[in-house]
Write an enzyme that holds these catalytic residues in place. Structure first.
Site, mmCIF file in Angstrom:
data_model
loop_
_atom_site.group_PDB
_atom_site.id
_atom_site.type_symbol
_atom_site.label_atom_id
_atom_site.label_comp_id
_atom_site.label_asym_id
_atom_site.label_seq_id
_atom_site.Cartn_x
_atom_site.Cartn_y
_atom_site.Cartn_z
ATOM 1 N N SER A 6 0.925 -1.086 -0.431
ATOM 2 C CA SER A 6 -0.212 0.102 0.267
ATOM 3 C C SER A 6 0.669 0.957 0.053
ATOM 4 O O SER A 6 2.083 1.153 -0.433
ATOM 5 C CB SER A 6 -1.351 0.178 1.350
ATOM 6 O OG SER A 6 -1.743 0.779 1.159
ATOM 7 N N ASP A 51 -10.742 -3.241 -4.450
ATOM 8 C CA ASP A 51 -9.334 -2.678 -4.275
ATOM 9 C C ASP A 51 -9.956 -0.682 -4.745
ATOM 10 O O ASP A 51 -9.825 -0.619 -6.127
ATOM 11 C CB ASP A 51 -7.717 -2.705 -4.035
ATOM 12 C CG ASP A 51 -7.375 -2.271 -3.213
ATOM 13 O OD1 ASP A 51 -7.183 -0.686 -3.121
ATOM 14 O OD2 ASP A 51 -6.436 -2.464 -3.089
ATOM 15 N N HIS A 61 -7.818 -4.583 -0.340
ATOM 16 C CA HIS A 61 -7.439 -4.608 0.139
ATOM 17 C C HIS A 61 -6.340 -4.933 1.616
ATOM 18 O O HIS A 61 -7.433 -4.672 2.344
ATOM 19 C CB HIS A 61 -6.970 -2.814 0.032
ATOM 20 C CG HIS A 61 -6.160 -1.626 0.577
ATOM 21 N ND1 HIS A 61 -5.577 -1.875 -0.364
ATOM 22 C CD2 HIS A 61 -5.652 -1.027 0.847
ATOM 23 C CE1 HIS A 61 -4.320 -1.124 -0.093
ATOM 24 N NE2 HIS A 61 -4.322 -0.795 1.333
#
Length: 323
Positions: free
Chosen positions: A167, A264, A294
């Site tokens: 991320s 996501d 995610h």
């Protein structure tokens, strides 16, 4: 370059993912949204809710130490060493540049070490909004310099080396490569980038079709961006949004491994980066995981796709580095 779009079925949670989403909804009822709390409160909540992913830790040697930074603070680090480990992966945790820590990502980092056969170095970089861009990136550069400089806790880890992140950590990992490249410094042999943030474009396909989650949402990402880079004119620079790097910069990167979660808002960030890399003739491996949200690699205690992703990331490290 054409990249296959996720099918409608890819965007439906898998049976196990759906069970887990319902379980998390019950466990977290009433806790609130960390992006709507103060940063201190949000971090405390992130630490609390991530404890569930960090039990039953794979056994390995764990060594904590600190690296001094030029700004006068110290960066707390943790070296995770499976038996017979060779090579080093510098792992940068996610959390919107504002939340999480080496503790919240402990199990994910240990699994990566087991599957790669390498040492894994995690650390606590400074967090936004108290420490906005470029402070976190500077800390990543400081830790990388400690690796290159043969820090006494790291000198026996050997080569090859890689940088990895999930991320916002993937954003920092790629920005680290671009910064090192610009400064003419030694780059890692490879990078492992998990469902990363690579641009500040909130109108991509996935930001639209997954804007309300489950899990990460477009509004949460806007909040993270506001904390990390409040000056919107900076968001078009490559060290903030790596998709804005030049063709020459992207061509000069070391081998990359990229993955994405189908469900996501950030999926298109990875897809668009992969399209760009392939249009330049690069063949960096990319895996899309259908039916998961995610942050799914955090969920290895409950989610088979998370364990598979760790296995495939470890394999990619060995293949890209020859380890």
């Amino acid at each position: 370059m054409t990249l296959p779009e996720p099918t409608p079925s890819d965007l439906i949670p898998s049976e196990r993912m759906q069970w887990l989403l319902e379980k998390l909804a019950m466990e977290d009822a009433g806790l609130g949204d960390p992006t709507q709390l103060s940063p201190v409160e949000g971090r405390a909540l992130a630490e609390q809710t991530n404890q569930r992913w960090n039990t039953d830790l794979p056994e390995m040697t764990s060594t904590d130490f600190a690296v001094p930074a030029s700004e006068g603070h110290t960066i707390e680090c943790r070296l995770l060493s499976p038996s017979n480990a060779n090579g080093l992966i510098m792992f940068i945790h996610g959390g919107g540049w504002a939340l999480c820590s080496r503790d919240t990502h402990e199990r994910a980092a240990r699994l990566l070490g087991l599957e790669s056969g390498a040492h894994v170095l995690t650390f606590d970089y400074r967090l936004a909004p108290e420490a906005p861009y470029p402070d976190g990136l500077k800390d990543c550069l400081t830790v990388w310099e400690a690796i290159l400089g043969g820090h006494d806790k790291l000198r026996d880890c050997g080569r090859p080396s890689a940088v990895a992140g999930d991320s916002a950590g993937a954003n920092l990992a790629l920005s680290l490569l671009l910064s090192l490249q610009t400064d003419g410094k030694t780059l890692p042999d490879a990078a492992l980038l998990f469902y990363g943030v690579y641009d500040a474009n909130f109108q991509t396909v996935s930001y639209c079709d997954q804007r309300d989650g489950p899990g990460l949402t477009r509004e949460k990402m806007k909040r993270y961006w506001d904390w990390y880079v409040a000056k919107t004119d900076l968001r078009s620079t490559p060290l903030v949004s790596p998709m804005q790097a030049s063709d020459a910069q992207l061509l000069a990167l070391p081998p990359l491994f990229l993955n994405a979660a189908a469900i996501d808002p950030l999926r298109s960030d990875t897809e668009n980066l992969v399209r760009r890399l392939r249009s330049l003739g690069r063949t960096d491996p990319y895996i899309l995981y259908p039916g998961v949200v995610h942050g799914f690699m955090q969920m290895s205690l409950e989610l088979p796709e998370a364990r598979l992703a760790a296995t495939e990331a470890g394999r990619a490290f060995r293949e890209l580095t020859g380890n």
